[in-house]
Design an enzyme around this catalytic site. Structure first.
Site, short mmCIF file in Angstrom:
data_model
loop_
_atom_site.label_atom_id
_atom_site.label_comp_id
_atom_site.label_asym_id
_atom_site.label_seq_id
_atom_site.Cartn_x
_atom_site.Cartn_y
_atom_site.Cartn_z
CE LYS A 1 -0.88 1.64 4.01
NZ LYS A 1 -1.34 1.91 5.37
CB SER A 2 3.61 2.28 2.26
OG SER A 2 2.84 2.22 3.44
NE ARG B 1 -5.96 7.74 10.70
CZ ARG B 1 -5.35 6.88 9.88
NH1 ARG B 1 -6.04 6.30 8.90
NH2 ARG B 1 -4.09 6.58 10.04
CD GLU C 1 2.42 -0.69 7.99
OE1 GLU C 1 1.66 0.21 7.64
OE2 GLU C 1 3.12 -1.32 7.18
CG HIS D 1 -2.56 3.95 13.32
ND1 HIS D 1 -1.67 2.91 13.29
CD2 HIS D 1 -1.83 5.06 13.04
CE1 HIS D 1 -0.45 3.37 13.01
NE2 HIS D 1 -0.52 4.66 12.86
NE ARG E 1 -4.47 -0.20 13.45
CZ ARG E 1 -3.77 -0.06 12.32
NH1 ARG E 1 -2.51 0.34 12.35
NH2 ARG E 1 -4.33 -0.31 11.16
CE LYS F 1 -7.23 2.33 5.95
NZ LYS F 1 -5.83 2.63 5.78
O1 LIG Z 1 3.64 6.46 5.11
C1 LIG Z 1 3.02 5.38 5.13
O2 LIG Z 1 2.77 4.73 4.10
C2 LIG Z 1 2.61 4.85 6.44
C3 LIG Z 1 3.14 5.35 7.59
C4 LIG Z 1 2.76 4.87 8.93
O3 LIG Z 1 1.90 5.84 9.50
P1 LIG Z 1 2.14 6.48 10.97
O4 LIG Z 1 3.45 7.15 10.98
O5 LIG Z 1 0.97 7.39 11.11
O6 LIG Z 1 2.08 5.31 11.91
C5 LIG Z 1 2.06 3.52 8.88
O7 LIG Z 1 1.53 3.18 10.13
C6 LIG Z 1 0.98 3.52 7.82
O8 LIG Z 1 0.35 2.28 7.76
C7 LIG Z 1 1.60 3.77 6.45
C1 LIG Z 2 -2.02 2.96 9.88
C2 LIG Z 2 -2.36 2.38 8.73
O1 LIG Z 2 -2.92 2.98 7.66
P1 LIG Z 2 -3.00 4.50 7.14
O2 LIG Z 2 -2.22 4.53 5.87
O3 LIG Z 2 -4.46 4.74 6.92
O4 LIG Z 2 -2.42 5.39 8.21
C3 LIG Z 2 -2.16 0.92 8.53
O5 LIG Z 2 -2.34 0.45 7.39
O6 LIG Z 2 -1.85 0.20 9.50
#
Ligand SMILES: O=C(O)C1=C[C@@H](OP(=O)(O)O)[C@@H](O)[C@H](O)C1
Ligand SMILES: C=C(OP(=O)(O)O)C(=O)O
EC number: 2.5.1.19
Length: 446
Positions: free
Chosen positions: A30-31, A137, A331, A358, A362, A428
């Site tokens: 995803k990221s 958020r 995560e 989050h 959580r 998601k």
């Molecule tokens: O940059 C990203 O893709 C993410 C950063 C993290 O967020 P946080 O820094 O808010 O935890 C992670 O938890 C999230 O699932 C994805």
């Molecule tokens: C924190 C998460 O997602 P988001 O990209 O919505 O912050 C996650 O996927 O665990």
């Protein structure tokens, strides 16, 4: 995406009837997918995103970019990158960004944080809205930072969604201070669009903690791969200061790695059943936080090897508790908590206070749901204490949180009668999860 048959409101989590043996191909990160889409959209020429994740969060990102005028063509192709690049590929055709437009962020942190800076470059109003949870958020720090860099944003004084970015066609940029202790995504958001700001950006994090550093490294590496010039603390720069120079981004051919955080429930299945799970295409080098599962799940009782077939992870069926700071890899917490609840000794998970912000809170959700199955979990200021107890079946509520659903499924492997409420929320980031899970239990790929 395969069409998932309608899922029941309460999904009976399957119990493992022995050691799991399977090869599980995990879809794209995803990221990485959502960063690749943003960078490709801001480039000065077309590019490719190969093996993208197809899920709610990536769909929200591509729909939003399309609404701003970017072309995204979904194709299946072979590539000069060889096997690694064949399969599904999205051709991204950048264009002048236009408003008015509306962006639905859903509950995607990456969309709600990464796109407001992009919207400042559009030539009109971009309205941002999303799921009720997106209003809660944190976004105020991004809004304030963008204002300091020259943006006009109407958030009704809430410092949160919904809001309208009055895009002026360009953003001045420059130096900005931000407290990113609630989310690394604030920093990533400002850096990703910064090559397109007139002066680039210098982001100075001024908060006490900074979670999810690997995700900031991912941002920096992907920016550099797209031709941006980035200075970082790691490269001898000042602590907590990142600089991105203004300049054109190149249209690249980006291959998305499997989502290692989404590999977690499958690795957990091997760990707790004493089985073996292979995850193909596990990268030998990566910025994904999920790579830390190799060491964390090894400390909890498994062993693993990176082979040509991928990551081969083997459990003994005995799970040990762990005392670990998860600040870098927050995560992963729900999945680690699920395994810890089945361990032979207590666990302490630290450094993750920001998880309260989050998809859901959580820390509260894990405490409540594990305890309702007979567990003994308490919240601390920055994490969880988990004392394993014999668990019993019951409903595991998920609070629209994909990682709560997969954590519940992990517990359900070892505890009879666990029912996951709204397992469809895994869409998601992992829409095929229920099918992948039952395929794994039937020994798929072996
Ligand atoms: O940059 C990203 O893709 C993410 C950063 C993290 O967020 P946080 O820094 O808010 O935890 C992670 O938890 C999230 O699932 C994805
Ligand atoms: C924190 C998460 O997602 P988001 O990209 O919505 O912050 C996650 O996927 O665990």
């Amino acid at each position: 995406m395969t069409q998932t048959p309608a899922l029941p409101a309460l999904w009976p989590a399957p119990l493992a009837d022995g050691a799991v043996r399977a090869t599980v191909t995990v879809p794209g990160s995803k990221s990485v997918t959502n960063r690749a889409l943003v960078l490709a959209a801001l480039a000065s020429e077309p590019g490719w995103v190969r093996r993208p994740l197809r899920s709610r969060d990536s769909q929200l990102m591509s729909d939003a970019l399309r609404a701003l005028g970017v072309g995204i063509e979904e194709t299946v192709s072979s590539s000069s990158a060889g096997d690694a690049g064949s399969g599904e590929a999205w051709r991204v055709i950048p264009a002048a960004l236009h408003g008015p437009a509306t962006v639905d962020v859903g509950n995607a942190g990456t969309v709600m944080r990464f796109l407001p800076p992009v919207a400042t470059l559009a030539d009109g109003d971009i309205r941002f809205d999303g799921d009720p949870r997106s209003y809660e958020r944190p976004l105020g720090q991004v809004i304030e930072a963008l204002r300091a860099l020259g943006a006009r944003i109407d958030d009704g004084g809430r410092g949160a969604l919904p809001m309208t970015v009055h895009g002026g066609g360009a953003l001045e940029g420059g130096t900005v201070e931000i407290d990113a202790s609630n989310s690394s995504q604030f920093v990533s958001a400002l850096l990703l669009s910064a090559p397109r700001f007139n002066q680039g950006v210098e982001v100075r994090h001024v908060g006490s903690t900074l979670p999810s550093l690997p995700h900031i490294r991912m941002t920096v590496e992907m920016l550099r791969a797209a031709g941006a010039q980035v200075d970082t603390p790691e490269a001898g720069g000042e602590k907590n200061v990142w600089r991105v120079a203004p300049g054109a981004l190149l249209g690249r051919d980006m291959v998305v790695e499997p989502d290692l955080s989404n590999a977690q429930p499958f690795l957990a299945a091997a760990l707790i059943t004493g089985g073996t799970v292979t995850i193909p295409d596990w990268p030998r080098r990566t910025t994904q936080p999920g790579d830390a599962l190799r060491s964390i799940f090894t400390e909890m009782g498994g062993s693993c090897e990176l082979t040509d077939a991928g990551l081969v992870f083997t459990g003994t069926g005995t799970v040990h508790g762990i005392d670990v700071d998860l600040g870098d890899v927050g995560e992963l917490t729900p999945g680690i908590a699920a395994v810890a609840a089945l361990a032979d000794s207590p666990s302490t998970l630290r450094g993750v206070a920001h998880l309260r912000l989050h998809e859901t809170d959580r820390l509260a959700a894990l405490t409540k749901e594990i305890n309702e199955l007979g567990g003994d979990v308490t919240e601390t200021a920055d994490g969880l204490h988990i004392r394993p107890r014999r668990l019993h079946g019951g409903i595991f509520h998920t609070y629209d949180d994909h990682r709560m659903a997969t954590a519940g499924a992990v517990i359900g492997l070892a505890v009879e009668g666990v029912q996951i409420e709204n397992v469809a929320t895994t869409a998601k980031t992992l829409p095929d999860f229920p099918t992948m899970w039952t395929d794994m239990l039937s020994g798929a790929g072996e």
